[in-house]
Scaffold this active site. Structure first.
Site, short mmCIF file in Angstrom:
data_model
loop_
_atom_site.label_atom_id
_atom_site.label_comp_id
_atom_site.label_asym_id
_atom_site.label_seq_id
_atom_site.Cartn_x
_atom_site.Cartn_y
_atom_site.Cartn_z
N HIS A 149 0.83 -1.23 0.00
CA HIS A 149 0.00 0.00 0.00
C HIS A 149 0.86 1.27 0.00
O HIS A 149 0.43 2.31 0.49
CB HIS A 149 -0.95 0.04 1.20
CG HIS A 149 -1.72 -1.23 1.40
ND1 HIS A 149 -2.95 -1.45 0.84
CD2 HIS A 149 -1.41 -2.35 2.08
CE1 HIS A 149 -3.38 -2.66 1.17
NE2 HIS A 149 -2.46 -3.24 1.92
N LYS A 199 17.46 21.86 -9.43
CA LYS A 199 16.70 20.65 -9.73
C LYS A 199 17.43 19.63 -10.59
O LYS A 199 18.20 19.95 -11.46
CB LYS A 199 15.37 21.01 -10.39
CG LYS A 199 14.43 21.63 -9.41
CD LYS A 199 13.00 21.35 -9.75
CE LYS A 199 12.65 19.90 -9.55
NZ LYS A 199 11.27 19.64 -9.93
#
Ligand code: ARG
Length: 445
Positions: free
Chosen positions: A141, A268
């Site tokens: 999950h 980034k």
């Protein structure tokens, strides 16, 4: 307008080597059977070989007004050797011709895919080998569940890719049927011998039904199914790389060569390669849906609809090939961060199941053990400390079966070491998997 609308040479030209290969085999059979003279067959074969040379050298380009690859090559042949070139198409139609070309083409591509897939698997095994002893959190999950070894996680993909290799072998068998000899749809009154052609082209079977031979595209659909499953596997792996390279996970660093920057945010480093692999899976699925839809409710036998199998097939081939190539190169270059993986495996009580198994080993029914450990986790959670920080006295208050040795079971390393079942995340089982996959790779595919 009609010419532009119906032509296919703009995309089927890539079939030319197979078209020529098939025509040479056909011409040789016609000569051997006396349907044309041996001298005529020799001239045709000679002409076809020269055409292949010219195309390869860039001296012959296709013309759209000649519609498709078959007509282009036939026209070039007649231009070169005269009207005798027109004899090549005896006992043949473009319907069985294109079915043959496509099978020959795909057979070649499958060899390439076999090599690429093996390369990908090798890269994966390399990483798994390096991280045979690196614990990390295993997830269900997308919640931390139990510690596993990074190698174990990676090898799960190894088995997926091995199944892809196995399925690929089945595809090769299915392709192994010669459709030539079906002609337009009903066969021919001429004394052809398709088995000779099959043998020359390396097919072990000849089609049993001429109408099926010209209208069957199951092998295209099957290839696209195979491609979709493989692309799905790649997209799952790609997704994990995207997740794992985030600051939130921090499990790996993308190699610079496979990361891109942002045009505005200087800090980034983006996982574009993995993202595009993930995204292009959609194109492969699209091709599968396209092919199934194109074939749905199509009456027998050949219909021009079938021409549309090619853009779908070719796009899926190219897309998947590119994804496999880039993933095969990126995988071995990934830099995992074992310290971050271990740290994550230590957080969040992921060895609670080990604690419950400890109690089960001592005779407590597992359901009750589960409850006891649930209470222990709650206690630790409320105190803001890890499971192993609970004192033995505190544990004994929950269940008298706890002894000092329970603490040896609570590290991620101990957790994986304690696993015994086949296919589990223990170092021995992971080593066995590595051996098994390596051995499988050495098989002949
Ligand atoms: N270009 C056609 C295709 O790809 C070849 C067969 C054409 N046959 C015909 N009867 N028009 O399917």
């Amino acid at each position: 307008v009609v010419e532009q609308f119906t032509e296919s040479v703009s995309f089927d030209w890539r079939l030319w080597p197979y078209d020529i290969q098939g025509s040479i085999a056909h011409a040789r059979m016609l000569g051997r059977q006396g349907i044309i003279t041996r001298e005529e067959a020799r001239k045709i074969i000679q002409g076809l070989k020269e055409i292949a040379r010219d195309i390869r050298a860039g001296r012959l380009a296709p013309r759209a007004e000649l519609e498709d690859v078959h007509m282009n090559i036939e026209a070039a042949l007649v231009e070169r050797i005269g009207p005798v070139g027109g004899k090549l198409h005896t006992a043949r139609s473009r319907n069985d011709q294109v079915a043959l070309d496509l099978r020959l083409y795909l057979r070649d591509e499958l060899e390439g895919f076999t090599a690429l897939l093996k390369g990908l698997l090798q890269g994966l095994l390399q990483q798994a080998q390096m991280h045979r002893h690196t614990p990390m959190p295993g997830y269900t999950h997308l919640q931390r569940a139990q510690p596993v070894l990074l190698a174990h996680h990676l090898l799960a993909y190894g088995w997926m890719f091995l199944r892809d290799l196995e399925r690929l072998r089945l595809l090769k068998e299915r392709l192994d049927v010669l459709p030539l000899g079906a002609c337009a749809l009903a066969g021919t009154s001429l004394p052809i011998e398709p088995r000779q052609v099959a043998q020359e082209l390396g097919f072990s079977r000849v089609s049993e039904n001429s109408m099926d031979a010209v209208s069957d595209r199951d092998f295209v659909v099957e290839f696209l199914c195979w491609a979709s499953i493989l692309a799905m596997h790649l997209s799952r792996l790609a997704e994990e790389l995207v997740l794992w390279s985030t600051q939130e996970f921090g499990f790996l660093e993308l190699p610079d060569a496979f990361a891109t920057g942002s045009s505005i945010m200087p800090q980034k480093k983006n996982p574009d390669v993995a993202e595009l692999v993930r995204a292009r899976t959609a194109r492969v699925y699209g091709a599968l849906m396209g092919a199934l839809t194109m074939l749905k409710a199509l009456p027998l036998s050949y219909n021009r609809d079938l021409q549309e199998d090619k853009p779908l097939l070719f796009d899926a081939v190219d897309t998947l090939k590119a994804s496999l190539q880039v993933m095969a190169q990126m995988l071995p270059a990934l830099k995992f961060r074992p310290e971050r993986l271990l740290q994550a495996a230590q957080e969040d009580y992921s060895t609670a199941t080990d604690m419950a198994e400890y109690l089960a080993e001592r005779g407590l029914p597992f359901r009750e053990a589960h409850k006891v450990v649930g209470q222990a986790v709650l206690k630790a959670l409320r105190a803001g400390k890890p499971l192993q920080a609970l004192t033995l006295k505190e544990l004994k208050a929950l269940c008298p079966l706890f002894e000092q040795d329970v603490y040896q079971r609570l590290s991620p390393q101990a957790s994986v070491r304690a696993k015994r079942s086949r296919g589990s995340s223990s170092p021995q089982e992971v080593a066995r998997q590595l051996r098994a996959l390596r051995q499988a790779l050495r098989r002949k595919w």
